[in-house]
Design a protein around this motif. Structure first.
Motif, mmCIF file in Angstrom:
data_model
loop_
_atom_site.group_PDB
_atom_site.id
_atom_site.type_symbol
_atom_site.label_atom_id
_atom_site.label_comp_id
_atom_site.label_asym_id
_atom_site.label_seq_id
_atom_site.Cartn_x
_atom_site.Cartn_y
_atom_site.Cartn_z
ATOM 1 N N GLU A 1 41.894 38.080 42.446
ATOM 2 C CA GLU A 1 41.375 37.280 43.761
ATOM 3 C C GLU A 1 41.319 35.633 43.287
ATOM 4 N N ALA B 1 48.212 43.174 41.886
ATOM 5 C CA ALA B 1 48.192 42.376 43.200
ATOM 6 C C ALA B 1 47.329 41.086 43.028
ATOM 7 N N LEU C 1 48.134 45.394 50.952
ATOM 8 C CA LEU C 1 48.705 45.882 49.460
ATOM 9 C C LEU C 1 48.842 47.499 49.501
ATOM 10 N N VAL D 1 38.726 44.742 40.165
ATOM 11 C CA VAL D 1 38.925 43.217 40.617
ATOM 12 C C VAL D 1 38.361 42.077 39.848
ATOM 13 N N ALA E 1 39.756 49.282 43.561
ATOM 14 C CA ALA E 1 40.546 48.454 42.740
ATOM 15 C C ALA E 1 39.650 47.981 41.569
ATOM 16 N N VAL F 1 43.647 43.968 40.566
ATOM 17 C CA VAL F 1 43.651 42.863 41.554
ATOM 18 C C VAL F 1 43.110 41.577 41.153
ATOM 19 N N LYS G 1 44.128 50.029 40.718
ATOM 20 C CA LYS G 1 45.207 48.881 40.625
ATOM 21 C C LYS G 1 44.138 47.658 40.197
ATOM 22 N N LEU H 1 44.667 50.914 47.035
ATOM 23 C CA LEU H 1 44.270 50.157 45.798
ATOM 24 C C LEU H 1 43.659 50.759 44.782
#
Ligand SMILES: C[S@@+](CC[C@H](N)C(=O)[O-])C[C@H]1O[C@@H](n2cnc3c(N)ncnc32)[C@H](O)[C@@H]1O
Length: 271
Positions: free
Chosen positions: A50, A108, A40, A69, A67, A48, A46, A43
């Motif tokens: 999952e 992402a 990726l 997340v 990130a 993200v 960013k 990060l």
């Protein structure tokens, strides 16, 4: 005849396995986490998402890289564990096939060994495409098929092929290696708006802790495989156990402490 669906069985199965997951399965799946995050790029800052976040260990590694997340999983017990593992990430009980997020809201999307447990992986791919921003990346891993060097799965499937009665009361399930097959996978990615696919083999191994390692996997590390096992007669169960223990002993007697279980890491970019 059962009225429960494949998705019902999967959700219940992972809820049941959650407490032992880190000791049984994570030892193999976590070998993919660094390559997935590396795919990726930087990060930091960013957002993200999952999918199928399990015990939260990959989310934790993404948080450590800077990130922001969010993890989703259908199994409540997995989500409870994930919240303890990765306190810096947010987790929700949600279905990857029907995500509770706005369009174009993530940089992402990642998914380690989750798509092969979904009733409709095409819907999860389409949802990943929907929630990604333009140029966002979707990186996921799936196990390779036995014919592509997956010795671990090969041993289990051979034991079942030789001894198990597959005519049991279970709902239909999607092919286990669908997303490892480029001919089936790439059209799904294309329809979800993805392009620039890359594919890398990850040489993952399943550590052998004792001759019973694969029995432990059937009992406490698998859903589909365990459901079929539970529906066998005591005699057949014993034959399956003997077959996988015999195969594991074959590795131990040659001094091997792990069984090859390669995976594919696929990365695609949203257009
Ligand atoms: C083999 S575990 C993988 C966990 C983790 N990603 C890892 O690599 O260790 C599969 C996970 O997929 C989750 N799962 C299955 N179907 C799902 C769905 N439709 N949406 C979200 N999660 C799902 C299960 O609850 C389980 O936690």
């Amino acid at each position: 005849m059962t009225t429960r669906t494949f998705a019902d069985f999967e959700r219940e199965g992972w809820d049941r396995i959650a407490p032992s997951y880190a000791d049984v399965v994570l030892r193999a799946t976590e070998q993919a986490f660094v390559p997935v995050l590396d795919s990726l790029g930087d990060l930091r800052g960013k957002r993200v998402l999952e999918l199928a976040s399990g015990t939260g260990h990959l989310a934790q590694a993404a948080v450590a890289r800077g990130a922001d997340v969010v993890g989703v999983d259908v199994a409540e017990n997995m989500v409870s564990l994930a919240r303890k593992t990765a306190s810096g990430a947010e987790f929700r009980v949600a279905d990857a096939e029907d995500l509770p997020f706005e369009d174009a809201s993530f940089d992402a999307v990642i998914c380690c060994f989750g798509l092969l447990h979904m009733a409709n992986p095409d819907k999860a791919v389409s949802e990943a495409g929907r929630v990604l921003k333009p140029d966002g990346r979707f990186s996921f891993t799936v196990w390779q098929a036995p014919e592509n060097g997956n010795e671990f799965v090969s041993i289990v499937l051979e034991a079942y092929g030789a001894h198990a009665d597959t005519d049991v009361d279970l709902p239909p399930s999607p092919p286990m290696f669908l997303m490892a097959d480029a001919a089936a996978r790439n059209p799904l990615l294309t329809s979800a708006g993805f392009s620039q696919f890359t594919e890398n083999v990850l040489e993952i191994v399943w550590p052998i802790s004792s001759p019973d390692t694969m029995v432990e996997f059937i009992d406490n590390g698998a859903v589909r495989i365990r459901l079929l096992y539970e529906r066998q007669t005591p005699d057949v169960k014993e034959k399956i156990r003997a077959a996988v223990v015999g195969a594991t002993n074959g590795y131990l007697s040659k001094g091997h402490n792990a069984i090859p279980m390669p995976a594919l890491l696929v990365t695609a970019t949203q257009s």
